[in-house]
Motif scaffolding. Structure first.
Motif, PDB file in Angstrom:
ATOM      1  N   THR A   1      -8.616  21.341  -1.769  1.00  0.00           N
ATOM      2  CA  THR A   1      -8.124  22.701  -1.050  1.00  0.00           C
ATOM      3  C   THR A   1      -9.473  23.321  -0.848  1.00  0.00           C
ATOM      4  OG1 THR A   1      -7.068  23.786  -3.104  1.00  0.00           O
ATOM      5  CG2 THR A   1      -5.640  22.157  -1.448  1.00  0.00           C
ATOM      6  N   GLU A   2      -9.624  23.853  -0.022  1.00  0.00           N
ATOM      7  CA  GLU A   2     -10.628  24.982   0.119  1.00  0.00           C
ATOM      8  C   GLU A   2     -10.027  25.876  -1.423  1.00  0.00           C
ATOM      9  OE1 GLU A   2     -12.030  26.946   3.822  1.00  0.00           O
ATOM     10  OE2 GLU A   2     -10.858  27.001   4.673  1.00  0.00           O
TER      11      GLU A   2
ATOM     12  N   ALA B   1     -11.766  25.167  -3.709  1.00  0.00           N
ATOM     13  CA  ALA B   1     -13.968  24.744  -4.029  1.00  0.00           C
ATOM     14  C   ALA B   1     -14.163  26.126  -4.100  1.00  0.00           C
ATOM     15  CB  ALA B   1     -13.776  23.752  -2.376  1.00  0.00           C
ATOM     16  N   LYS B   2     -13.051  27.024  -3.059  1.00  0.00           N
ATOM     17  CA  LYS B   2     -14.269  28.572  -2.751  1.00  0.00           C
ATOM     18  C   LYS B   2     -13.663  29.270  -4.985  1.00  0.00           C
ATOM     19  CE  LYS B   2     -12.580  30.140   1.374  1.00  0.00           C
ATOM     20  NZ  LYS B   2     -11.712  31.026   2.465  1.00  0.00           N
TER      21      LYS B   2
ATOM     22  N   GLU C   1     -21.227  15.734   8.199  1.00  0.00           N
ATOM     23  CA  GLU C   1     -20.759  17.564   7.624  1.00  0.00           C
ATOM     24  C   GLU C   1     -21.604  17.858   5.863  1.00  0.00           C
ATOM     25  OE1 GLU C   1     -16.854  15.745   9.675  1.00  0.00           O
ATOM     26  OE2 GLU C   1     -18.371  15.517   8.349  1.00  0.00           O
TER      27      GLU C   1
ATOM     28  N   THR D   1     -20.403  27.937   0.631  1.00  0.00           N
ATOM     29  CA  THR D   1     -18.731  27.803   1.112  1.00  0.00           C
ATOM     30  C   THR D   1     -18.543  26.886   1.221  1.00  0.00           C
ATOM     31  OG1 THR D   1     -19.672  27.870   3.446  1.00  0.00           O
ATOM     32  CG2 THR D   1     -19.234  29.859   2.683  1.00  0.00           C
ATOM     33  N   PRO D   2     -17.420  26.319   1.018  1.00  0.00           N
ATOM     34  CA  PRO D   2     -16.766  24.971   0.697  1.00  0.00           C
ATOM     35  C   PRO D   2     -17.528  24.296   1.686  1.00  0.00           C
ATOM     36  CG  PRO D   2     -14.833  26.401   0.338  1.00  0.00           C
ATOM     37  CD  PRO D   2     -16.454  27.282   0.981  1.00  0.00           C
TER      38      PRO D   2
ATOM     39  N   LYS E   1     -16.433  21.310   4.801  1.00  0.00           N
ATOM     40  CA  LYS E   1     -14.744  19.909   5.246  1.00  0.00           C
ATOM     41  C   LYS E   1     -15.447  18.772   5.345  1.00  0.00           C
ATOM     42  CE  LYS E   1     -10.641  19.684   6.783  1.00  0.00           C
ATOM     43  NZ  LYS E   1      -9.471  20.839   8.153  1.00  0.00           N
ATOM     44  N   SER E   2     -14.830  17.780   4.964  1.00  0.00           N
ATOM     45  CA  SER E   2     -15.223  16.644   5.903  1.00  0.00           C
ATOM     46  C   SER E   2     -13.702  15.355   5.685  1.00  0.00           C
ATOM     47  CB  SER E   2     -16.284  15.805   4.259  1.00  0.00           C
ATOM     48  OG  SER E   2     -15.243  15.049   3.342  1.00  0.00           O
TER      49      SER E   2
ATOM     50  N   GLY F   1     -12.267  15.860   1.591  1.00  0.00           N
ATOM     51  CA  GLY F   1     -12.003  17.051   1.736  1.00  0.00           C
ATOM     52  C   GLY F   1     -12.874  18.354   1.110  1.00  0.00           C
ATOM     53  N   TYR F   2     -13.230  19.107   0.133  1.00  0.00           N
ATOM     54  CA  TYR F   2     -13.351  20.209   0.343  1.00  0.00           C
ATOM     55  C   TYR F   2     -15.028  19.502  -0.950  1.00  0.00           C
ATOM     56  CZ  TYR F   2     -10.135  21.921   3.515  1.00  0.00           C
ATOM     57  OH  TYR F   2     -10.103  22.522   4.207  1.00  0.00           O
ATOM     58  N   HIS F   3     -16.453  19.854  -0.756  1.00  0.00           N
ATOM     59  CA  HIS F   3     -17.385  19.646  -0.778  1.00  0.00           C
ATOM     60  C   HIS F   3     -18.402  21.002  -1.277  1.00  0.00           C
ATOM     61  CE1 HIS F   3     -17.538  15.139   0.128  1.00  0.00           C
ATOM     62  NE2 HIS F   3     -16.564  16.218   1.044  1.00  0.00           N
TER      63      HIS F   3
END
Length: 264
Positions: free
Chosen positions: A140-141, A144-145, A188, A204-205, A207-208, A211-213
């Motif tokens: 999830t974002e 990642a944050k 991405e 910032t995360p 997205k691909s 998931g979130y990198h």
């Protein structure tokens, strides 16, 4: 004894020796020709083996044992069985096809110019900048944050990657992806990575589809490539195989048949 009689006698004495020289052994009255050993050794050299005294002895043992077993099979009438005839037909086709392709390769050898053209094409595709990156992949974002905040607060990127990243292939190495070209990754990821400077991390995360990198750029370098001479044998083989495949496709296309192949 005159001269002519002496010559005849000498020939009569030498003949068994000459016959013996052509044979490895006699099995139940049947000669096992040395040519069979030569054939096995030729196949071995095709496979990259070197002919040694030990290999030659094993080949001799093999042909003699084959003759013993073959004679027993013939004695039992196996050569007349349907199963034997079916397998012999498959074997006949296999040998013919192999020799067809070997003959084609012999008559259409790869040239150095073709290998060089292949080299230039591959080198052009592989040249450019390589990026050494690390990443942490989460679901999830929000996850990642939080990890980004933790890293900015002093947590080590590598430790969080080992603990939190769902990319098991890189997580145990602290998220390390080693050096790679940007096109090795999804768009991405590549777009975000190539904007970073050495030592920087995405704020910032990213997205691909996975998931979130969180991406960190460790270093960059220009891609290196071996010299033509270093890879020439592999390239010659590659050209040869490509040409052989084209020949096979041409034969398939030109054949008149009502059969429908799975891939046309």
């Amino acid at each position: 004894m005159n001269l002519k009689s002496t010559a005849v006698l000498a020939a009569a004495l030498l003949l068994p020796l000459l016959v013996q020289a052509q044979n490895v052994a006699i099995v139940n009255g049947k000669p096992v020709q040395k040519a069979r050993v030569d054939m096995l050794l030729k196949q071995a050299t095709r496979g990259g083996q070197q002919v040694t005294p030990e290999l030659k002895k094993r080949a001799e043992d093999e042909v003699v044992m084959r003759e013993i077993f073959t004679q027993e099979a013939e004695k039992r009438g196996i050569a007349a069985s349907a199963a034997y005839k079916e397998q012999m037909e498959l074997l006949r086709q296999t040998v013919l096809i192999r020799e067809l392709f070997e003959d084609y390769k012999k008559k259409h050898p790869a040239t150095e110019a073709e290998a060089k053209a292949e080299y230039d094409q591959v080198k052009a595709a592989q040249s450019g900048t390589e990026y050494h990156a690390r990443h942490i992949l989460v679901e999830t974002e929000d996850e990642a944050k939080k990890l980004i905040a933790d890293i900015k607060a002093g947590a080590k990127f590598e430790d969080l990657a080992k603990k939190s990243s769902k990319d098991t292939g890189s997580a145990e190495n602290g998220g390390d992806l080693d050096f790679a070209k940007p096109d090795s990754y999804v768009p991405e990821f590549s777009a975000a990575m190539t904007k970073l400077k050495k030592g920087e991390m995405t704020d910032t995360p990213v997205k691909s589809q996975f998931g979130y990198h969180i991406i960190k750029l460790e270093d960059t370098r220009e891609a290196t490539f071996p010299s033509f001479e270093e890879v020439k044998p592999q390239l010659m083989q590659r050209v040869e195989q490509s040409r052989l495949q084209k020949y096979q496709d041409e034969l398939k296309k030109s054949a008149k048949t009502d059969y429908k192949f799975a891939q046309q």
